[in-house]
Design a protein around this motif. Structure first.
Motif, mmCIF file in Angstrom:
data_model
loop_
_atom_site.group_PDB
_atom_site.id
_atom_site.type_symbol
_atom_site.label_atom_id
_atom_site.label_comp_id
_atom_site.label_asym_id
_atom_site.label_seq_id
_atom_site.Cartn_x
_atom_site.Cartn_y
_atom_site.Cartn_z
ATOM 1 N N THR A 1 16.791 21.727 40.839
ATOM 2 C CA THR A 1 17.013 23.091 40.517
ATOM 3 C C THR A 1 16.365 24.058 41.658
ATOM 4 O O THR A 1 17.097 24.908 42.334
ATOM 5 N N THR A 2 14.964 23.878 41.861
ATOM 6 C CA THR A 2 14.531 24.783 42.843
ATOM 7 C C THR A 2 14.973 24.323 44.340
ATOM 8 O O THR A 2 15.148 25.461 45.120
ATOM 9 N N ASN B 1 17.838 23.354 45.342
ATOM 10 C CA ASN B 1 19.244 23.713 45.391
ATOM 11 C C ASN B 1 19.197 25.258 45.359
ATOM 12 O O ASN B 1 20.118 25.725 46.280
ATOM 13 N N LEU B 2 18.618 25.983 44.696
ATOM 14 C CA LEU B 2 18.451 27.294 44.485
ATOM 15 C C LEU B 2 18.044 27.771 45.859
ATOM 16 O O LEU B 2 18.635 28.907 46.420
ATOM 17 N N ARG C 1 20.505 27.768 48.555
ATOM 18 C CA ARG C 1 21.921 28.714 48.300
ATOM 19 C C ARG C 1 21.064 30.119 48.699
ATOM 20 O O ARG C 1 21.869 30.910 49.041
ATOM 21 N N VAL D 1 17.739 36.442 44.645
ATOM 22 C CA VAL D 1 17.725 35.110 43.957
ATOM 23 C C VAL D 1 18.514 35.244 42.329
ATOM 24 O O VAL D 1 19.408 34.625 42.040
ATOM 25 N N MET E 1 21.785 33.036 41.270
ATOM 26 C CA MET E 1 21.747 32.343 39.888
ATOM 27 C C MET E 1 23.039 32.751 39.138
ATOM 28 O O MET E 1 23.436 31.793 38.197
ATOM 29 N N PRO F 1 24.460 28.714 40.324
ATOM 30 C CA PRO F 1 23.577 28.297 39.507
ATOM 31 C C PRO F 1 22.999 26.893 40.213
ATOM 32 O O PRO F 1 24.114 26.154 40.412
ATOM 33 N N PRO F 2 21.869 26.456 40.181
ATOM 34 C CA PRO F 2 21.281 25.303 40.600
ATOM 35 C C PRO F 2 21.952 23.998 40.190
ATOM 36 O O PRO F 2 22.385 22.933 40.750
ATOM 37 N N ALA G 1 21.850 30.298 34.271
ATOM 38 C CA ALA G 1 21.163 29.289 35.115
ATOM 39 C C ALA G 1 20.077 28.473 34.799
ATOM 40 O O ALA G 1 19.866 27.284 34.805
ATOM 41 N N GLN H 1 10.870 28.240 34.829
ATOM 42 C CA GLN H 1 11.559 28.714 35.931
ATOM 43 C C GLN H 1 10.539 29.869 36.619
ATOM 44 O O GLN H 1 10.941 30.185 37.646
ATOM 45 N N GLN I 1 10.872 30.122 40.727
ATOM 46 C CA GLN I 1 10.997 31.545 41.246
ATOM 47 C C GLN I 1 10.026 31.624 42.464
ATOM 48 O O GLN I 1 10.182 32.349 43.348
#
Length: 416
Positions: free
Chosen positions: A258-259, A261-262, A265, A291, A295, A299-300, A355, A366, A370
Motif C-alpha cells: 500500500t505504501t 503504491n500510494l 501515485r 495524500v 487516497m 487508493p493503493p 483507502a 496507516q 503516511q
C-alpha cells in the motif's frame, strides 16, 4: 444441486456460483490489467452496487461497488466474517490449495483472518508492536533511506521514481521496523509484488516470504532487539510461532504494497500538476492534503479481500448465500456517484475514504505509511530542485490486477 442448475434459468438472482460457460465478468486478465475503472463502472451499470464476478481460476465472488454497501460489509463482522474457513467454494473443493488466490484470501492464524475475541487478542499485539515501532524513529529511518536512494541517481540527472524510489523506500523502512537486514528487504520487494499480482508464481513467492520471516523470528528469539518482531514474540498475548510469522507476513505485505503504491501515485499527482508542485516546494500546500486526495481517487488497494457471508442475506438488491465470498471495491466505492456525484469537487479535509478499509479490521499501521510518504516526498523535492517529468503525463501507464493498479514508471529529469 448441480452446476447446470446454478447457472441455468432457475438460479437465484445474481448467484455468483459459476463455472465453465458462465457469462460473468472476470476480475483478472487483459481488460482489468489495462482499465480496471472501466470494468468497475460497467459492472455498476449492469448490476448496481454489488456485482457477481469471477476471480482467477474462475472462482466466483461478489464485488461490492457501492460506498454504503462497502461500509455495511466492513462494519458488520457478524454478518460478513473474515474467516475463510466458512468459504463455501473452498469447503466444497472448488478452490485448489494451489490457487494463487490462497495467499490473499485463505485463512491464516493472523488477526485479519478472525473476528471477535481471537481478532482482538491478535490485533492488540500488532497494534502495540506498531505503536512501539512508530515511536522509535520511523521518520528518521525514512529520511535516512530516502537520501540513500536519491544518492544512487542524483548525479545522473534522470531517474525512474517508481523502480528507483517508491518501490524500495517503504520496504527499506520496514526492514528497520521488523529487524531485517536491508539487503534482505530489497529482495522481498519482488516477492510482495508477485503475491499481489497472482499467477503461477504467487504461491512460491509467498512461501519465500514465510521462510525469510520464519528465520527472522528464530533469530529474534535468540537475540531480541528493539523491533516489531521482538515485540510480537514478547507480547503478553502469547503468540505462538506460527502466529508470529503470520503477522510479520501480514505487516510486510500490507505495509509495503500500500505504501509503495500510494507514494508513486502521490508523486505522479505532484509532478503532473505544476500548481501542486509549486505549493509543496514553497510550503503553501500541505503534503497531507495531497495524500488525502490520492487516497480518494487512487487508493493503493483497489479491491480488498475478502469477507464471507455468515448467513443468507440481501446486499445491494442481490441474494447472498451463506459462505459466499465478497471482495470490497475500495476504488469503485470511493468513486460511487451516490456519495460523490461530482468527482471534481475537492475532497480536502474529508477522511471518510475507504483507502484504509474500515470497521474492526481497519489498517492499524496507516500513520506509519503516511509518515513514510510525507518524508519521501519532502526529501525528494528538496534534494532535487527543478525536478520534472521527462515524458508527457498522458504517456504514464498503469498495470492492474484483481487487487491493485500500479503505476508502471515515473521518469523524471532534474538539473545536475
Amino acid at each position: 444441486m448441480t452446476d447446470q442448475t446454478l447457472n441455468g434459468p432457475d438460479a437465484p438472482r445474481g448467484c455468483p456460483v459459476a463455472h465453465a460457460g458462465a457469462d460473468l465478468a472476470r476480475l483478472y486478465g487483459p481488460e482489468v490489467s489495462t482499465d480496471p475503472h472501466a470494468v468497475y463502472e460497467r459492472l455498476r451499470k449492469e448490476h448496481g452496487s454489488v456485482a457477481p464476478v469471477l476471480l482467477e481460476g474462475d472462482v466466483p465472488a461478489w464485488l461490492v461497488l457501492g460506498y454504503r454497501d462497502n461500509r455495511r460489509v466492513l462494519d458488520n463482522p457478524r454478518q460478513f466474517s473474515r474467516d475463510a474457513r466458512i468459504w463455501r467454494d473452498w469447503l466444497d473443493g472448488r478452490v485448489a490449495e494451489t490457487s494463487p488466490l490462497i495467499p490473499m484470501i485463505g485463512w491464516r492464524p493472523d488477526c485479519i483472518s478472525q473476528d471477535g475475541e481471537p481478532h482482538r487478542r491478535l490485533r492488540g499485539a500488532v497494534t502495540d508492536g506498531l505503536y512501539a515501532a512508530s515511536s522509535r524513529g520511523v521518520r528518521r529511518h525514512a529520511t535516512h533511506f530516502a537520501n540513500k536512494l536519491i544518492d544512487a541517481f542524483v548525479d545522473d540527472g534522470e531517474a525512474d521514481l517508481v523502480a528507483g524510489y517508491a518501490e524500495y523506500l517503504p520496504m527499506l523502512v520496514l526492514t528497520r521496523i521488523l529487524g531485517l537486514p536491508a539487503a534482505e528487504g530489497r529482495s522481498l520487494v519482488e516477492s510482495c509484488a508477485q503475491v499481489l499480482k497472482g499467477g503461477e508464481q504467487a504461491l512460491a513467492h509467498n512461501d519465500r516470504i514465510i521462510e525469510i520471516l520464519g528465520e527472522l523470528a528464530e533469530r529474534k528469539r535468540l537475540e531480541p532487539g528493539s523491533d516489531f518482531t521482538t515485540a510480537l514474540l514478547e507480547h503478553p498475548a502469547g503468540l505462538d510461532p506460527e502466529e508470529v510469522v503470520s503477522h510479520l507476513r501480514l505487516v510486510l505485505l500490507a505495509a509495503h504494497t500500500t505504501t509503495s503504491n500510494l507514494l508513486a501515485r502521490v508523486l505522479q499527482l505532484v509532478l503532473t500538476d505544476a500548481s501542486r508542485l509549486a505549493g509543496l516546494v514553497s510550503g503553501q500546500l500541505n503534503i497531507t492534503a495531497v495524500v488525502e486526495e490520492v487516497m480518494w481517487n487512487s487508493p493503493p488497494l483497489a479491491v480488498l479481500p475478502g469477507r464471507f457471508a455468515a448467513t443468507d442475506l440481501e446486499l445491494g438488491g442481490h441474494h447472498i448465500q451463506e459462505g459466499d465470498l465478497l471482495i470490497l471495491g475500495l476504488a469503485p466505492g470511493n468513486a460511487d456517484p451516490e456519495v460523490r456525484p461530482d468527482p471534481e469537487v475537492s475532497v480536502q479535509g474529508n477522511q471518510s475514504h475507504l483507502a484504509f478499509s474500515a470497521g474492526p479490521h481497519e489498517c492499524p499501521g496507516q500513520s506509519i505509511g503516511q509518515s513514510i510518504i510525507e518524508i519521501g516526498v519532502d526529501v525528494l523535492l528538496h534534494r532535487l530542485p527543478g525536478l520534472r517529468l521527462s515524458v508527457p503525463p498522458e504517456d504514464l501507464g498503469s498495470t492492474g490486477s484483481t487487487w491493485e493498479s500500479r503505476l508502471d514508471s515515473l521518469p523524471v529529469e532534474f538539473p545536475v
